[in-house]
Motif scaffolding. Structure first.
Motif, PDB file in Angstrom:
ATOM      1  N   HIS A 147       0.012   4.216   0.425  1.00 21.42           N
ATOM      2  CA  HIS A 147      -0.307   5.307   1.583  1.00 21.42           C
ATOM      3  C   HIS A 147       0.291   4.790   2.813  1.00 21.42           C
ATOM      4  O   HIS A 147       0.742   5.689   3.494  1.00 21.42           O
ATOM      5  N   CYS A 148      -0.008   3.923   3.153  1.00 18.37           N
ATOM      6  CA  CYS A 148       0.671   3.324   4.412  1.00 18.37           C
ATOM      7  C   CYS A 148       2.183   2.665   4.426  1.00 18.37           C
ATOM      8  O   CYS A 148       2.697   2.518   5.299  1.00 18.37           O
ATOM      9  N   CYS A 188       0.905  -1.297  -0.043  1.00 16.54           N
ATOM     10  CA  CYS A 188       0.118  -0.138   0.119  1.00 16.54           C
ATOM     11  C   CYS A 188       0.860   1.303   0.094  1.00 16.54           C
ATOM     12  O   CYS A 188       1.558   1.467   1.044  1.00 16.54           O
ATOM     13  N   CYS A 198      -6.320  -1.306  -0.213  1.00 12.58           N
ATOM     14  CA  CYS A 198      -5.708  -1.795   1.129  1.00 12.58           C
ATOM     15  C   CYS A 198      -6.774  -1.651   2.119  1.00 12.58           C
ATOM     16  O   CYS A 198      -7.551  -0.857   2.516  1.00 12.58           O
ATOM     17  N   VAL A 228      -6.782  -1.284   5.447  1.00 16.07           N
ATOM     18  CA  VAL A 228      -6.513  -0.310   6.486  1.00 16.07           C
ATOM     19  C   VAL A 228      -6.926   0.940   6.004  1.00 16.07           C
ATOM     20  O   VAL A 228      -7.625   1.971   6.828  1.00 16.07           O
ATOM     21  N   CYS A 229      -6.536   1.689   4.849  1.00 12.82           N
ATOM     22  CA  CYS A 229      -6.732   3.062   4.483  1.00 12.82           C
ATOM     23  C   CYS A 229      -7.553   3.113   3.132  1.00 12.82           C
ATOM     24  O   CYS A 229      -7.939   4.255   2.537  1.00 12.82           O
TER      25      CYS A 229
HETATM   26 ZN   LIG Z   1      -3.007   1.278   3.215  1.00  9.98          ZN
END
Ligand SMILES: [Zn+2]
Ligand SMILES: [Zn+2]
Lengths: 143, 116
Positions: free
Chosen positions: B75-76, B73, B90, B92-93
């Motif tokens: 972003h993460c 990911c 993802c 998570v985000c």
């Molecule tokens: Zn992410």
């Protein structure tokens, strides 16, 4: 007698990949461009190939085709009407072509006599993706 | 049908490795199958017995480890496991993430063999 654990880390398709690399070398040496046509069942690969072969032959290009089919040779006969050399690969129920099938069906063909070779894969989008046939490009046909 | 030809490839590759190592018997074969490999573990298990019959692998256990898809990911800035192979975002985000780090595997991990 003793027990041992052998670490292998080898891809199951390793043998196919090696054969395909050999085919790719042969295709390049012969100067033939190879397309692997894949699609879901009934998407019209044969119709597309029929048109393409006819057009290429009319333009004086040297095109040939290998056609994978589960049981019949209907597609091969239909395609041979274009005037291009066509061979059938009968898969007897197997859902994909592999490099070994390509290699055995090329026997006796002078690859240098072709500009383009089409390989019509079995109508199935899942496993043909895992089997390299030594092609230059894989083309996916959809309605 | 697809798994049967995979099983044949697996048996062939494992038999070759066992022979090279001088094995008199193979007790166990471990394979790793990614969620994107197109192989169904239960179908492979079923086909394996058929493919192994009459080979050095006959009677050897097949253990399959199924690997989930892992993507990177952006972003993460981390590798994340996807809960499904349908949605490449993802968990998570929710950022779309297509850089596959795991999940395409179809490999023989190890063999447990008997040597003289
Ligand atoms: Zn992410
Ligand atoms: Zn298949």
């Amino acid at each position: 007698m003793s027990t041992r654990v052998l670490e292998i880390r080898k891809g199951v398709l390793n043998k196919n990949d090696l054969l395909a690399a050999g085919l790719r070398g042969r295709f390049q040496a012969a100067g033939v461009t190879v397309f692997n046509l894949v699609s879901s069942p009934g998407a019209g690969k044969t119709a597309l190939l029929e048109r393409t072969l006819r057009t290429l032959i009319e333009e004086g290009r040297r095109a040939a085709a290998l056609v994978g089919d589960l049981e019949t040779d209907n597609d091969a006969r239909r395609l041979a009407a274009s005037g291009a050399p066509v061979r059938q690969i009968m898969t007897h129920g197997c859902c994909h072509l592999d490099a070994n099938m390509i290699s055995t069906h090329l026997e006796g063909w002078d690859l240098a006599a072709f500009d383009v070779l089409f390989i019509e894969n079995v109508g199935n989008l899942v496993c043909p993706a895992g089997y390299d046939l030594g092609e230059d490009s894989r083309a996916c046909c959809s309605r | 049908m697809h798994e049967l030809s995979i099983a044949h490839g697996l048996v062939e590759a494992a038999s070759e490795a066992a022979r090279e190592a001088g094995a008199v018997k193979v007790n166990e074969v471990r394979v790793r199958i990614g969620a994107l490999s197109g192989v169904v573990a239960s179908a492979l298990l079923f086909c394996y017995d058929i493919a192994a019959a009459g080979t050095p692998l006959q009677g050897a256990r097949l253990l399959i480890t199924e690997l989930p898809v892992v993507v990177y990911c952006p972003h993460c800035e981390a590798e994340v496991e996807l809960p499904s192979i349908q949605l490449f975002c993802c968990p998570v985000c929710d950022t779309p993430a297509a850089a596959i780090r795991q999940g395409r595997e179809m490999e023989i991990e190890s063999l447990e063999i008997e040597v003289p």
